[in-house]
Design a protein around this motif. Structure first.
Motif, PDB file in Angstrom:
ATOM      1  N   GLY A  20       0.829  -1.201   0.000  1.00 31.00           N
ATOM      2  CA  GLY A  20       0.000   0.000   0.000  1.00 31.00           C
ATOM      3  C   GLY A  20       0.863   1.250   0.000  1.00 31.00           C
ATOM      4  N   VAL A  21       0.421   2.263  -0.723  1.00 28.24           N
ATOM      5  CA  VAL A  21       1.125   3.544  -0.810  1.00 28.24           C
ATOM      6  C   VAL A  21       0.147   4.651  -0.455  1.00 28.24           C
ATOM      7  CG1 VAL A  21       2.315   5.142  -2.360  1.00 28.24           C
ATOM      8  CG2 VAL A  21       2.631   2.698  -2.661  1.00 28.24           C
ATOM      9  N   VAL A  22       0.585   5.583   0.373  1.00 33.57           N
ATOM     10  CA  VAL A  22      -0.200   6.777   0.654  1.00 33.57           C
ATOM     11  C   VAL A  22       0.728   7.979   0.527  1.00 33.57           C
ATOM     12  CG1 VAL A  22       0.075   6.707   3.172  1.00 33.57           C
ATOM     13  CG2 VAL A  22      -1.875   7.861   2.199  1.00 33.57           C
ATOM     14  N   ILE A  23       0.261   9.000  -0.188  1.00 36.46           N
ATOM     15  CA  ILE A  23       1.041  10.222  -0.400  1.00 36.46           C
ATOM     16  C   ILE A  23       0.286  11.367   0.257  1.00 36.46           C
ATOM     17  CG2 ILE A  23       2.029  11.777  -2.111  1.00 36.46           C
ATOM     18  CD1 ILE A  23       2.162   9.374  -4.023  1.00 36.46           C
ATOM     19  N   CYS A  24       1.010  12.137   1.086  1.00 37.61           N
ATOM     20  CA  CYS A  24       0.384  13.202   1.871  1.00 37.61           C
ATOM     21  C   CYS A  24       1.159  14.499   1.716  1.00 37.61           C
ATOM     22  CB  CYS A  24       0.365  12.830   3.352  1.00 37.61           C
ATOM     23  SG  CYS A  24      -0.408  11.241   3.676  1.00 37.61           S
ATOM     24  N   SER A  25       0.475  15.608   1.976  1.00 30.73           N
ATOM     25  CA  SER A  25       1.146  16.910   2.030  1.00 30.73           C
ATOM     26  C   SER A  25       1.077  17.433   3.452  1.00 30.73           C
ATOM     27  CB  SER A  25       0.513  17.898   1.052  1.00 30.73           C
ATOM     28  OG  SER A  25      -0.798  18.216   1.466  1.00 30.73           O
ATOM     29  N   HIS A  26       2.149  18.131   3.854  1.00 32.98           N
ATOM     30  CA  HIS A  26       2.246  18.689   5.210  1.00 32.98           C
ATOM     31  C   HIS A  26       2.545  20.178   5.067  1.00 32.98           C
ATOM     32  CE1 HIS A  26       2.606  14.541   6.730  1.00 32.98           C
ATOM     33  NE2 HIS A  26       3.327  14.349   5.653  1.00 32.98           N
ATOM     34  N   GLY A  27       1.589  21.013   5.433  1.00 32.44           N
ATOM     35  CA  GLY A  27       1.766  22.458   5.327  1.00 32.44           C
ATOM     36  C   GLY A  27       2.496  23.029   6.527  1.00 32.44           C
ATOM     37  N   LYS A  73      -2.687  16.506   4.734  1.00 28.96           N
ATOM     38  CA  LYS A  73      -3.766  16.126   3.820  1.00 28.96           C
ATOM     39  C   LYS A  73      -3.331  14.909   2.997  1.00 28.96           C
ATOM     40  CE  LYS A  73      -6.568  18.648   0.486  1.00 28.96           C
ATOM     41  NZ  LYS A  73      -6.593  19.845  -0.341  1.00 28.96           N
ATOM     42  N   THR A  74      -4.198  13.902   2.906  1.00 27.62           N
ATOM     43  CA  THR A  74      -3.927  12.750   2.053  1.00 27.62           C
ATOM     44  C   THR A  74      -4.201  13.140   0.608  1.00 27.62           C
ATOM     45  OG1 THR A  74      -4.568  11.234   3.820  1.00 27.62           O
ATOM     46  CG2 THR A  74      -4.539  10.343   1.584  1.00 27.62           C
ATOM     47  N   LEU A  75      -3.194  12.959  -0.260  1.00 31.89           N
ATOM     48  CA  LEU A  75      -3.332  13.343  -1.665  1.00 31.89           C
ATOM     49  C   LEU A  75      -3.672  12.148  -2.558  1.00 31.89           C
ATOM     50  CD1 LEU A  75      -0.257  15.739  -1.959  1.00 31.89           C
ATOM     51  CD2 LEU A  75      -2.641  16.347  -1.528  1.00 31.89           C
ATOM     52  N   LYS A  76      -2.968  11.035  -2.386  1.00 36.48           N
ATOM     53  CA  LYS A  76      -3.179   9.859  -3.238  1.00 36.48           C
ATOM     54  C   LYS A  76      -2.982   8.590  -2.419  1.00 36.48           C
ATOM     55  CE  LYS A  76      -3.047  12.187  -7.241  1.00 36.48           C
ATOM     56  NZ  LYS A  76      -3.954  12.187  -8.319  1.00 36.48           N
ATOM     57  N   THR A  77      -3.701   7.545  -2.784  1.00 37.26           N
ATOM     58  CA  THR A  77      -3.473   6.211  -2.228  1.00 37.26           C
ATOM     59  C   THR A  77      -3.476   5.215  -3.384  1.00 37.26           C
ATOM     60  OG1 THR A  77      -5.824   5.817  -1.843  1.00 37.26           O
ATOM     61  CG2 THR A  77      -4.561   6.716  -0.006  1.00 37.26           C
ATOM     62  N   TYR A  78      -2.735   4.138  -3.207  1.00 32.04           N
ATOM     63  CA  TYR A  78      -2.641   3.115  -4.248  1.00 32.04           C
ATOM     64  C   TYR A  78      -2.146   1.829  -3.596  1.00 32.04           C
ATOM     65  CZ  TYR A  78      -1.279   0.692  -8.517  1.00 32.04           C
ATOM     66  OH  TYR A  78      -1.171  -0.225  -9.523  1.00 32.04           O
ATOM     67  N   THR A  79      -2.524   0.686  -4.162  1.00 31.44           N
ATOM     68  CA  THR A  79      -2.018  -0.595  -3.701  1.00 31.44           C
ATOM     69  C   THR A  79      -1.417  -1.349  -4.877  1.00 31.44           C
ATOM     70  OG1 THR A  79      -3.673  -0.713  -1.954  1.00 31.44           O
ATOM     71  CG2 THR A  79      -2.600  -2.769  -2.559  1.00 31.44           C
ATOM     72  N   PHE A  80      -0.110  -1.660  -4.770  1.00 34.53           N
ATOM     73  CA  PHE A  80       0.536  -2.504  -5.767  1.00 34.53           C
ATOM     74  C   PHE A  80       0.048  -3.931  -5.548  1.00 34.53           C
ATOM     75  CE2 PHE A  80       3.466   1.046  -5.884  1.00 34.53           C
ATOM     76  CZ  PHE A  80       3.827   1.106  -7.226  1.00 34.53           C
ATOM     77  N   PRO A  81      -0.334  -4.648  -6.623  1.00 31.28           N
ATOM     78  CA  PRO A  81      -0.881  -5.995  -6.468  1.00 31.28           C
ATOM     79  C   PRO A  81       0.187  -7.022  -6.079  1.00 31.28           C
ATOM     80  CG  PRO A  81      -0.716  -5.427  -8.782  1.00 31.28           C
ATOM     81  CD  PRO A  81      -0.337  -4.200  -8.008  1.00 31.28           C
ATOM     82  N   ASN A  82      -0.286  -8.166  -5.617  1.00 31.74           N
ATOM     83  CA  ASN A  82       0.580  -9.279  -5.245  1.00 31.74           C
ATOM     84  C   ASN A  82       0.896 -10.084  -6.504  1.00 31.74           C
ATOM     85  OD1 ASN A  82       1.847 -11.492  -4.194  1.00 31.74           O
ATOM     86  ND2 ASN A  82       0.178 -12.122  -2.870  1.00 31.74           N
TER      87      ASN A  82
END
Length: 181
Positions: free
Chosen positions: A120-127, A133-142
């Motif tokens: 799992g991947v989560v990309i966030c921004s920190h001001g 704030k969560t910007l993007k999420t994604y899961t690479f498959p098995n």
């Protein structure tokens, strides 16, 4: 009777561990420390003195750990397009944090080039104001097939971006290359 109580307790403890995708708190402390070093946000400010401080710390620690899995905590991800690479084994995580962005858009590229782990991947921004704030999420498959995923982020000017990856497999690994532009 004792065995059944022990089994039930063990199931409750194991079931309480959360193997879901991570959240934005993984890079939050490093983002806060980065803002402390960076000082107030100045859009016309040059990044060179700040990068020099970061590079000094990064070189020292990487020399000690030989840039291996021994690096503790989040790692810095430069926005110059250079690749960082590594492997996440078992149900562990890896977090990268960029310096504050001078551009409104940023591209994060993650290349899974080996391993079978679902990750799992989560990309966030920190001001600077402390808002995360969560910007993007994604899961690479098995699967074993190599996969490259490009995340285009907008609205990140003046923000620190964190990328957190968590391996969801017990015995599989996730070998990756990551860069930011």
């Amino acid at each position: 009777m004792k065995k059944s109580i022990l089994v039930c307790a063990l199931v409750m403890v194991v079931g309480s561990f959360n193997a879901n995708a991570q959240n934005c708190n993984q890079g939050k402390k490093l983002a806060e420390k980065t803002w402390e070093q960076f000082g107030p946000w100045k859009p016309n400010f040059t990044l060179i003195p700040f990068k020099n401080k970061v590079q000094k710390v990064k070189r020292a620690w990487n020399w000690i750990s030989s840039n291996s899995g021994a690096n503790i905590g989040p790692r810095f991800l430069e926005t110059d397009g250079g690749n960082e690479s590594g492997s996440i084994t078992g149900q562990t995580k890896r977090t990268f944090v960029t310096p504050p962005s001078f551009n409104n858009t940023m591209k994060i590229t993650i290349n899974k080039y080996d391993g079978r782990a679902q990750t799992g991947v989560v990309i966030c921004s920190h001001g600077r104001d402390g808002i995360t704030k969560t910007l993007k999420t994604y899961t690479f498959p098995n699967d074993r097939n190599g996969k490259t995923k490009v995340f285009t982020l907008t609205g990140v000017k003046g923000k620190i971006v964190s990328v957190a990856m968590r391996n969801k497999s017990v015995a599989n690994r996730f070998k990756y290359r990551i860069n930011a532009k």
